[in-house]
Design a protein around this motif. Structure first.
Motif, PDB file in Angstrom:
ATOM      1  N   SER A   1     -12.948-104.711  -2.246  1.00  0.00           N
ATOM      2  CA  SER A   1     -13.108-104.132  -3.580  1.00  0.00           C
ATOM      3  C   SER A   1     -14.212-103.090  -3.630  1.00  0.00           C
ATOM      4  CB  SER A   1     -13.403-105.239  -4.598  1.00  0.00           C
ATOM      5  OG  SER A   1     -14.602-105.924  -4.254  1.00  0.00           O
TER       6      SER A   1
ATOM      7  N   THR B   1     -10.983 -86.113  -7.427  1.00  0.00           N
ATOM      8  CA  THR B   1     -10.165 -87.312  -7.243  1.00  0.00           C
ATOM      9  C   THR B   1     -10.033 -88.087  -8.544  1.00  0.00           C
ATOM     10  OG1 THR B   1     -10.888 -87.478  -4.931  1.00  0.00           O
ATOM     11  CG2 THR B   1      -9.932 -89.453  -5.917  1.00  0.00           C
ATOM     12  N   TRP B   2     -11.138 -88.248  -9.258  1.00  0.00           N
ATOM     13  CA  TRP B   2     -11.115 -88.974 -10.530  1.00  0.00           C
ATOM     14  C   TRP B   2     -10.239 -88.262 -11.546  1.00  0.00           C
ATOM     15  CZ3 TRP B   2     -12.717 -93.601 -12.381  1.00  0.00           C
ATOM     16  CH2 TRP B   2     -12.747 -93.758 -13.756  1.00  0.00           C
TER      17      TRP B   2
ATOM     18  N   LYS C   1      -6.395 -88.620 -10.235  1.00  0.00           N
ATOM     19  CA  LYS C   1      -5.752 -89.924 -10.015  1.00  0.00           C
ATOM     20  C   LYS C   1      -6.487 -91.108 -10.634  1.00  0.00           C
ATOM     21  CE  LYS C   1      -3.875 -88.292  -5.594  1.00  0.00           C
ATOM     22  NZ  LYS C   1      -3.840 -88.508  -4.119  1.00  0.00           N
TER      23      LYS C   1
ATOM     24  N   VAL D   1      -9.219 -94.187 -11.036  1.00  0.00           N
ATOM     25  CA  VAL D   1      -9.770 -95.180 -10.104  1.00  0.00           C
ATOM     26  C   VAL D   1      -8.848 -95.393  -8.909  1.00  0.00           C
ATOM     27  CG1 VAL D   1     -10.428 -97.604  -9.840  1.00  0.00           C
ATOM     28  CG2 VAL D   1     -11.046 -96.371 -11.922  1.00  0.00           C
ATOM     29  N   LYS D   2      -7.545 -95.391  -9.153  1.00  0.00           N
ATOM     30  CA  LYS D   2      -6.572 -95.634  -8.083  1.00  0.00           C
ATOM     31  C   LYS D   2      -6.712 -94.639  -6.939  1.00  0.00           C
ATOM     32  CE  LYS D   2      -1.585 -96.183  -7.330  1.00  0.00           C
ATOM     33  NZ  LYS D   2      -0.245 -96.105  -7.964  1.00  0.00           N
ATOM     34  N   GLY D   3      -7.153 -93.431  -7.248  1.00  0.00           N
ATOM     35  CA  GLY D   3      -7.281 -92.407  -6.219  1.00  0.00           C
ATOM     36  C   GLY D   3      -8.327 -92.693  -5.171  1.00  0.00           C
TER      37      GLY D   3
ATOM     38  N   TYR E   1      -8.657 -95.591  -3.690  1.00  0.00           N
ATOM     39  CA  TYR E   1      -8.237 -96.747  -2.885  1.00  0.00           C
ATOM     40  C   TYR E   1      -7.020 -96.470  -1.987  1.00  0.00           C
ATOM     41  CZ  TYR E   1     -11.497 -99.798  -5.324  1.00  0.00           C
ATOM     42  OH  TYR E   1     -12.643-100.386  -5.812  1.00  0.00           O
ATOM     43  N   PRO E   2      -6.875 -95.273  -1.417  1.00  0.00           N
ATOM     44  CA  PRO E   2      -5.775 -95.110  -0.452  1.00  0.00           C
ATOM     45  C   PRO E   2      -6.079 -95.928   0.798  1.00  0.00           C
ATOM     46  CG  PRO E   2      -7.223 -93.213  -0.360  1.00  0.00           C
ATOM     47  CD  PRO E   2      -7.698 -94.044  -1.513  1.00  0.00           C
TER      48      PRO E   2
ATOM     49  N   GLY F   1      -5.697 -99.080   1.075  1.00  0.00           N
ATOM     50  CA  GLY F   1      -6.253-100.388   0.721  1.00  0.00           C
ATOM     51  C   GLY F   1      -5.677-101.534   1.535  1.00  0.00           C
TER      52      GLY F   1
ATOM     53  N   LYS G   1       1.893 -89.498   0.904  1.00  0.00           N
ATOM     54  CA  LYS G   1       1.451 -90.865   1.128  1.00  0.00           C
ATOM     55  C   LYS G   1       2.369 -91.586   2.106  1.00  0.00           C
ATOM     56  CE  LYS G   1       0.521 -95.139  -1.448  1.00  0.00           C
ATOM     57  NZ  LYS G   1       0.530 -95.768  -2.798  1.00  0.00           N
TER      58      LYS G   1
END
Length: 282
Positions: A117, A145-146, A149, A151-153, A155-156, A158, A234
């Motif tokens: 996390s 990035t923010w 995308k 927060v999700k951006g 965490y590529p 993950g 991706k």
């Protein structure tokens, strides 16, 4: 024989000790090994020394510490998370009568998963810096990035991080504890049922070395994060592993393993051996 359950160390002490240990590890040799390994994982046609020289030529010795800001944030948080979760799980396992070696594997896996996390965003930023995805600097890249995308951006990769961290610390803690048990039974340690400091260090080095069997997960993590930083399409972890194997063979899945062995040993000495010694002497 082995480590006994220690109820004296508080959660706050574990968090503080883990943060300090992990920051010291990263600020010293950990960061250069990380940068070197990350470059090799992305630029897989470079040999070990070609990657080392490429990093050096890009700006001198200081380039081995590029991304150190996000790395210190990551280290302070993930170190505390790792130590409090890993040691708490290990204490519970030992109290339940589980063997020290199996307790080490279980605790390491649990601690590694808990780290994901806080590690995701920071490893993404370091990877972007090393591979050239954050050419305008880390702060503009974070804003970009923010904005695109959220927060999700951050965490590529993950899934690859989760697999890597679980197997990382399960192996580092478990293999180290296994080596400790064998070494204690063979040498007798210091004569009082414990290993000497030198034997503890040797056990940690062996544990860190053996734990690098999971390097393909790290190659996948680097590729997934580097692709995201560069704005490329991706890919899933399985797809990345399959593509790397088809193009480079098994060797490609272990590209960068030499600096990772150095990093694995260095981190294990701090976060496994160092944690054991702290519990013994503080």
């Amino acid at each position: 024989m082995g480590l006994k359950r220690d109820p004296k160390t508080s959660v706050a002490q574990h968090i503080y000790q883990g943060a300090v240990l992990q920051c010291l590890e990263a600020a010293s040799l950990g960061m250069p090994f990380e940068v070197w390994k990350t470059r090799m994982g992305r630029f897989r046609t470079e040999t070990t020394m070609e990657a080392f020289n490429a990093v050096y030529r890009s700006g001198g010795v200081s380039m081995f510490w590029q991304g150190v800001g996000p790395k210190m944030v990551e280290s302070a948080t993930k170190g505390g998370v790792l130590l409090v979760s890993k040691e708490s799980i290990k204490d519970s396992c030992l109290a339940s009568g589980i063997s020290p070696t199996l307790s080490g594997f279980i605790a390491g896996a649990g601690g590694g998963v808990c780290q994901v996390s806080v590690m995701g965003p920071c490893t993404f930023l370091v990877t972007a810096m090393v591979t050239g995805g954050a050419k305008g600097g880390v702060i503009p890249f974070m804003r970009k990035t923010w904005g695109e995308k959220g927060v999700k951006g951050f965490y590529p990769g993950g899934s690859a991080i989760a697999f890597r961290q679980a197997t990382n610390w399960a192996s580092r803690q478990g293999f180290t504890d296994a080596v400790r048990s064998v070494m204690l039974s063979v040498t007798g340690g210091n004569g009082q049922g414990k290993l000497t400091a030198g034997q503890e260090v040797m056990s940690g080095m062996m544990g860190g070395f053996l734990a690098c069997w999971n390097h393909p997960f790290e190659v996948a993590r680097i590729e997934m994060q580097a692709r995201a930083a560069a704005g490329e399409s991706k890919k899933s972890m399985v797809k990345v592993l399959r593509d790397v194997h088809q193009e480079f063979g098994v060797k490609g899945l272990f590209q960068g393993v030499i600096p990772r062995i150095g990093l694995g040993i260095w981190q294990t000495l701090f976060m496994v051996t160092g944690a054991n010694l702290l519990r013994e002497y503080l």
